[in-house]
Design an enzyme around this catalytic site. Structure first.
Site, PDB file in Angstrom:
ATOM      1  N   ALA A  61      13.631 -12.386 -50.024  1.00  0.00           N
ATOM      2  CA  ALA A  61      14.304 -13.457 -49.295  1.00  0.00           C
ATOM      3  C   ALA A  61      15.731 -13.623 -49.801  1.00  0.00           C
ATOM      4  O   ALA A  61      16.118 -13.090 -50.841  1.00  0.00           O
ATOM      5  CB  ALA A  61      13.533 -14.763 -49.472  1.00  0.00           C
ATOM      6  N   GLY A 106       9.509 -11.006 -49.892  1.00  0.00           N
ATOM      7  CA  GLY A 106       9.355 -10.963 -48.449  1.00  0.00           C
ATOM      8  C   GLY A 106       9.366  -9.557 -47.899  1.00  0.00           C
ATOM      9  O   GLY A 106       8.757  -9.283 -46.865  1.00  0.00           O
ATOM     10  N   GLU A 109       5.899  -8.380 -48.298  1.00  0.00           N
ATOM     11  CA  GLU A 109       5.082  -9.099 -47.327  1.00  0.00           C
ATOM     12  C   GLU A 109       5.278  -8.544 -45.918  1.00  0.00           C
ATOM     13  O   GLU A 109       4.327  -8.491 -45.124  1.00  0.00           O
ATOM     14  CB  GLU A 109       5.412 -10.595 -47.368  1.00  0.00           C
ATOM     15  CG  GLU A 109       4.909 -11.263 -48.645  1.00  0.00           C
ATOM     16  CD  GLU A 109       5.435 -12.674 -48.826  1.00  0.00           C
ATOM     17  OE1 GLU A 109       4.628 -13.601 -48.917  1.00  0.00           O
ATOM     18  OE2 GLU A 109       6.679 -12.843 -48.871  1.00  0.00           O
ATOM     19  N   GLU A 129       7.770 -13.562 -56.837  1.00  0.00           N
ATOM     20  CA  GLU A 129       8.081 -14.982 -56.632  1.00  0.00           C
ATOM     21  C   GLU A 129       7.747 -15.847 -57.836  1.00  0.00           C
ATOM     22  O   GLU A 129       8.395 -16.870 -58.088  1.00  0.00           O
ATOM     23  CB  GLU A 129       7.336 -15.507 -55.386  1.00  0.00           C
ATOM     24  CG  GLU A 129       7.858 -14.982 -54.066  1.00  0.00           C
ATOM     25  CD  GLU A 129       7.223 -13.674 -53.640  1.00  0.00           C
ATOM     26  OE1 GLU A 129       7.420 -13.271 -52.488  1.00  0.00           O
ATOM     27  OE2 GLU A 129       6.497 -13.060 -54.463  1.00  0.00           O
TER      28      GLU A 129
END
Length: 255
Positions: A61, A106, A109, A129
């Site tokens: 992110a 991300g 993911e 994270e």
């Protein structure tokens, strides 16, 4: 555009293009959802590739953007984040992630939203994270555990460590490791082969597997049975069976 969509020979490529690391800011997240919906809708798109270019898939992110958000802002944004990734995961067509370089946070993911993952031999994947005092928020705690099992997923999520391509292959996090220069080529070959297959049967197979994983065995068998019998109403089923009887297996041409 920071995300583009190109269709060639039935294969749609969703390309992340935000140098240097393809950080997934809000604009990219929303664009991913739009393109996933477009790929779902378009009949000329028979399979999809997720790609970040030759150097990096996506390093996560946009941390600077996230740092500026307080609790209220993230409560309002977090569903949009998850909805974007879920839209990719629910494309009812075969989806392959072509992973080069970093696929972290991300980025990892997003790769988890694909049906198949081809990684470069220099790829590094992970969910870091926890090192920010957070947990994965775009499906990582759920899709990663379903893919590689809860214990292995907790190891990656609890520690935030990165894994190289070969370990990712051993864990089942990726499905194939190839030389970096061949990642997109091999992803396109996989996608192009399936693009020639029976579209509705492929959709049925994908939805049966995915929906079945979310429920009990009896319900999953019902989902499978309904799709299986429903496919007997399709022209592709007629073509496939006729070709098998007259010419042998693997020679059918599907509409």
């Amino acid at each position: 555009m920071t995300v583009t969509f190109e269709v060639r020979d039935g294969v749609g490529t969703i390309l992340l293009d935000r140098p240097p690391m393809n950080a997934l800011d809000v604009a990219i997240q929303d664009r991913l959802r739009e393109l996933a919906e477009e790929a779902t809708r378009r009949e000329d798109v028979r399979s999809v590739i997720l790609y970040g270019g030759e150097k990096v898939f996506a390093a996560g992110a946009d941390i600077k953007e996230m740092q500026a958000m307080d609790h209220t802002a993230m409560v309002l944004r977090s569903k949009g984040l998850q909805d974007a990734f879920t839209a990719v995961a629910r494309i009812p067509k075969p989806v392959v992630a072509a992973v080069t370089g970093y696929a972290l946070g991300g980025g990892c993911e997003l790769a988890l939203c694909a049906d198949f993952r081809i990684a470069a031999d220099n790829a590094k994947l992970g969910q870091p994270e926890i090192l920010l005092g957070l947990i994965p928020g775009a499906g990582g705690t759920q899709r990663l555990a379903r893919l590689i099992g809860p214990s292995r997923a907790k190891d990656l999520i609890f520690t935030g460590r990165m894994v190289k391509a070969e370990e990712a292959l051993t864990l089942g996090l990726v499905d194939r490791v190839v030389p970096a220069a061949e990642v997109y080529e091999q992803a396109h070959a996989w996608a192009a082969k399936l693009a020639k297959g029976p579209a509705l049967a492929l959709r049925a197979a994908k939805e049966s597997v995915d929906a079945g994983l979310e429920t009990d065995l009896d319900t999953g068998l019902t989902i499978e049975r309904n799709w299986f019998s429903g496919l007997f109403a399709t022209e592709d089923r007629e073509r496939g069976m006729r070709s098998f009887v007259e010419e042998g297996p693997g020679k059918a041409t599907f509409r």
